[in-house]
Every structure is written in C-alpha cells, then in structure tokens.
Write a protein that holds these residues in place. Structure first.
Motif, PDB file in Angstrom:
ATOM      1  N   LYS A 163       0.840  -1.197   0.000  1.00  0.00           N
ATOM      2  CA  LYS A 163       0.000   0.000   0.000  1.00  0.00           C
ATOM      3  C   LYS A 163       0.886   1.263   0.000  1.00  0.00           C
ATOM      4  N   TYR A 181       2.512   4.974   1.871  1.00  0.00           N
ATOM      5  CA  TYR A 181       1.918   6.271   2.175  1.00  0.00           C
ATOM      6  C   TYR A 181       2.178   7.244   1.028  1.00  0.00           C
ATOM      7  N   THR A 182       1.301   8.230   0.901  1.00  0.00           N
ATOM      8  CA  THR A 182       1.443   9.248  -0.150  1.00  0.00           C
ATOM      9  C   THR A 182       2.148  10.494   0.354  1.00  0.00           C
ATOM     10  N   ASP A 226       1.494  11.706   6.643  1.00  0.00           N
ATOM     11  CA  ASP A 226       0.257  10.926   6.747  1.00  0.00           C
ATOM     12  C   ASP A 226       0.327  10.033   7.988  1.00  0.00           C
ATOM     13  N   ARG A 232      -1.364   5.787   8.117  1.00  0.00           N
ATOM     14  CA  ARG A 232      -0.709   5.015   7.056  1.00  0.00           C
ATOM     15  C   ARG A 232      -0.843   3.517   7.305  1.00  0.00           C
ATOM     16  N   ASN A 254       5.016   1.887   6.553  1.00  0.00           N
ATOM     17  CA  ASN A 254       6.036   2.927   6.717  1.00  0.00           C
ATOM     18  C   ASN A 254       7.006   2.942   5.542  1.00  0.00           C
ATOM     19  N   LYS A 309      -3.447  -0.496   9.969  1.00  0.00           N
ATOM     20  CA  LYS A 309      -2.875   0.653  10.669  1.00  0.00           C
ATOM     21  C   LYS A 309      -1.994   0.131  11.800  1.00  0.00           C
ATOM     22  N   ASP A 322      -7.174   0.886   1.711  1.00  0.00           N
ATOM     23  CA  ASP A 322      -7.115   0.712   3.165  1.00  0.00           C
ATOM     24  C   ASP A 322      -7.186  -0.767   3.568  1.00  0.00           C
TER      25      ASP A 322
END
Length: 449
Positions: free
Chosen positions: A57, A59-60, A64, A67, A70, A357, A394
């Motif tokens: 996935k 983070y953008t 954030d 996330r 990491n 998360k 998510d």
C-alpha cells in the motif's frame, strides 16, 4: 485380549518404532514407491502482513499519520505482474537481508499470488484450522497435506511430515514430526545395529553374519510377533500388529530415506547469511525432499513462528518475512538441484493478515484479510506470473466475479473454502472417499488454470 498382554504389546511397539520427536508415529510397509507429486504447505505462523511484501500500500505523504505501511507508495516496484513492497525505511541499507524483489525475479513466472482472501476470523486457532483445513468448524478438517497423503499414499512409511503447526490428520495417516536438529534419530531407526549411525563403515553392535546373534534376535522377535498376532481377536489390534510386522519385514524404505539425507550435503547456515529462521525453513524442506525422493513421503507441512507482531511491527516482522522468503527460495533451489522442480506443488499461507494501521506500540494486530502463494508443476498446472484478487487502498477485500475472477461489487467474497476446493481438484482427490468425508460448502472456482 488380557490387559497384561495388551500393555506388553504397547510397550513393545513403543520401544521398537516410536521416535523421541514423534511419540505417535506409525510406520506402514511400502512395497512400492510413491510417484505422485510432493505437496508442500509452508506456514508463516502467527499472521503475516501481505502489505509488507506482495500486496503493498504505502503512504502518499510523509506526514500521513493514518498510514498502512512505513514506506512511500512511490517506492513500490512493479516486476512482471507483481507489485513488490520496498523495505521499511529502517532496513533500506541492510545488506544482510533477503530481498522480496529477488524472490519475484527468480520465481515470478511460476508464481500465482491470490490477494484479498477473507479468513473470517481473527483467532489464531481458527485461523490455522481454516487456512490449512479449509473449514472453520470446531474440531477442524485435516491438514490439506494429510488429506492428500490419505487419498494418494496411505501406506507409505512417512507419508505426511510435519515440523509443527496445524497437524490434524485422517486415519490411517499419522503426522510424523521430524525436527531438523534431531534428524539423526532417523538414522538410529534405520541403522539400529551401527555403533556410529552417521558412518556407513561403522562397526556393528552385533555380528550380522548368517547364523549370528543379530539374525537369531530377529528370528525370535518375528516368532513372538507372529504368536501375538495369531492370538488376537480384536480387529483394531490385529490390524495394528499386521502393520507393525510388515514394517519389520520391509524396512528398506527407511534406510533409503536415511541414505538420501546423508547423500546430499545440507546447505550451511552461511549460505543464508547467517539467518537462522531462513535456514530452519530450508532444512525442513530438505527433509521433505529427501523423503519424497526415497518414495516414502507425499506431503509435508513446513512452518516457522513469531509473525504475531503486536508491537514494533516493522523491526520484528519485515526481517522475518524476508527470512521466510529466503527459506522458501532455498527449498525451491534444492528441488531444482535434485531435478524435482517439476514434481512438487507449493502452497504458502498464514493464520490471517495484519491490521491496516499501526497501534499505539507501533505494532499491527489481527486482521481477517490475507494472501496466499502457489507454485505448480506440469501435471498440477498452476499458471504463473498472475495475481488474482484485490484489496482496497485501506486493505479491505474486494469481491470477485466467480466466472471471470475480476473485481465485482456484486461478486463473491473469496474464502479459504474456495481455495481448498480448487486445491482438491488440482490434486485429483475432489471426489475421493477421503475428501468426501469433509465437504466444503462453497463453489469450485477456476483459480489455478
């Protein structure tokens, strides 16, 4: 049968065939070798995190806080049809660790990855039962490897090997627990008359020449067992005695197994950069390959622990994942060296996934969505370089059209019963009497071809 005679028989059996690492082990006579495929189920026990390897996935934005991982989404690699997670920032410069992109580069053309599988549980016990038996029902279905062994190789001496984890089986299969560090016990069973079990030229304890003491002992033992067998009236005891006697009459397969283990040198720990967990996975696989090559093993369940990272997730979980992949790489490499690549089928999974998360301890908790990996061969065809199933940004499962297997809002939620139905069909045991004792409710999806 008198109680005293029963206890004497039980004691005799335990002294003769029970191994220290397998108190329930039963060895059946095998008058011909097993020639079907070797089925390897490889288990990351504790619940792995697919978003840390092949369902990434990222983070953008560095700021954030909500996330999933990491690492930045921009660092995710595309290799063939696979998206591969980069290391967490803390491991970017760690050269001792195996790399996920190396695994995909080496094996992607053979690999089927299925994402977005709904395990329907966050419980370790239920997760193991569902992942490896295909059913959440209390009591549990047999491990898939045990089911295959019971259907395809019920009379082989070491038909189903297990190192730990989910070991529920079906009669007449009893899981044989072979721990790599105690593997010399196989030699002790195979060569009971050697002073030094690892040396083929070792002096014997007893003279093995015709008419010598060893021959006399064997003859006396055979007479005693035959007398016990003839005196029994209980069918279960009679059957057990017949199997026990047959083992002593045909123990060559175990010596073949022991000889095979000694014939090919084990890769040293240094070949795995000193990573003990990677070496542990490989060593379990090596035992299974030797058993298969000797004609005594049809399936094996390989596992390592410690994936349950409720705290410090990245620092604990990511290195273990890389060790796990490196160990599988070692198994596949040794299979190729033994010319067995086209004879094995590999199924890789875990209890469930991990949350979308981080918690307050920088860990990840239990999550019912997961992924699995599959490798086939030319008979049990699993078309590679493919990714089936999908998860949202998510990390929630996306339903699939049951025919096209493409995402569909009105489609089917992919469950482990779907996986196991497809595996049973792949193994050719879907309609076998053994498999029919454990029906699966969901439809059969064409997952592999």
């Amino acid at each position: 049968m008198e109680r005293r005679a029963f206890l004497k028989l039980a004691g005799l059996s335990a002294a003769s065939v029970a191994l220290p690492f397998a108190p329930a082990m039963r060895l059946y006579a095998a008058h011909d070798n097993y020639t079907g495929p070797l089925w390897l189920t490889i288990d990351a026990r504790g619940g792995w995190d697919p978003t840390s390897f092949f369902d990434p996935k990222g983070y953008t934005s560095p700021t954030d806080s909500a996330r999933v991982n990491n690492y930045p989404a921009a660092a995710i690699k595309q290799i063939g049809n696979f998206r591969v997670a980069p290391p967490p920032d803390t491991f970017l410069n760690d050269t001792s660790l195996y790399k996920a992109d190396r695994f995909i580069t080496r094996y992607g053309q053979r690999l089927l990855l299925i994402n977005g599988i709904d395990c329907r549980t966050n419980s370790h016990t239920n997760g193991q039962r569902n992942m490896w038996g295909g059913e959440l029902a209390r009591g549990g279905y047999p491990n898939f490897g045990a089911l295959v062994a019971a259907a395809l190789a019920p009379s082989r001496p070491v038909s189903f090997i297990i190192n730990g984890g989910y070991g529920i089986a079906i009669s007449p299969i009893v899981p044989v627990r072979l721990i790599p560090r105690n593997i010399d016990v196989v030699l002790e069973v195979a060569y009971p008359n050697r002073v030094n079990i690892t040396d083929p030229a070792s002096a014997p304890y007893l003279d093995e020449r015709a008419g010598g003491p060893l021959e006399l002992i064997r003859a006396a033992r055979s007479e005693r067992l035959q007398a016990l067998a003839q005196s029994q009236r209980l069918p279960i005891i009679s059957s057990a005695l017949e199997q026990f006697i047959a083992v002593h009459a045909d123990s060559g397969h175990l010596t073949d197994f022991a000889a095979n283990l000694g014939a090919k040198a084990e890769k040293p720990l240094s070949a795995f950069n000193g990573r003990e967990k990677a070496w542990e996975v490989y060593r379990q696989g090596r035992i299974a390959l030797a058993g298969y090559e000797s004609g005594v093993t049809a399936a094996a369940h390989i596992s390592i622990n410690d994936f349950d990272s409720h705290s410090d997730h990245d620092n604990r979980h990511y290195p273990l994942l890389m060790d796990f992949l490196q160990g599988i790489d070692g198994i596949l490499e040794e299979a190729a060296e033994r010319n067995l690549t086209d004879r094995i089928v590999v199924v890789v999974g875990s209890d469930f996934g991990r949350t979308n998360k981080y918690n307050s301890k920088n860990g990840k908790d239990h999550w019912p969505i997961t992924s699995m990996m599959f490798f086939g061969n030319s008979q049990q065809i699993i078309r590679g370089n493919r990714v089936l199933g999908e998860t949202t940004p998510d990390y929630r499962a996306v339903s699939l059209n049951p025919t096209t297997l493409r995402p569909s809002a009105t489609g089917t939620r992919l469950r482990l019963s779907h996986i196991h139905r497809a595996l049973r069909r792949l193994a050719g045991i879907e309609t076998s009497p053994v498999a029919q004792q454990f029906p699966l409710a969901d439809q059969t999806l064409d997952l592999f071809s």
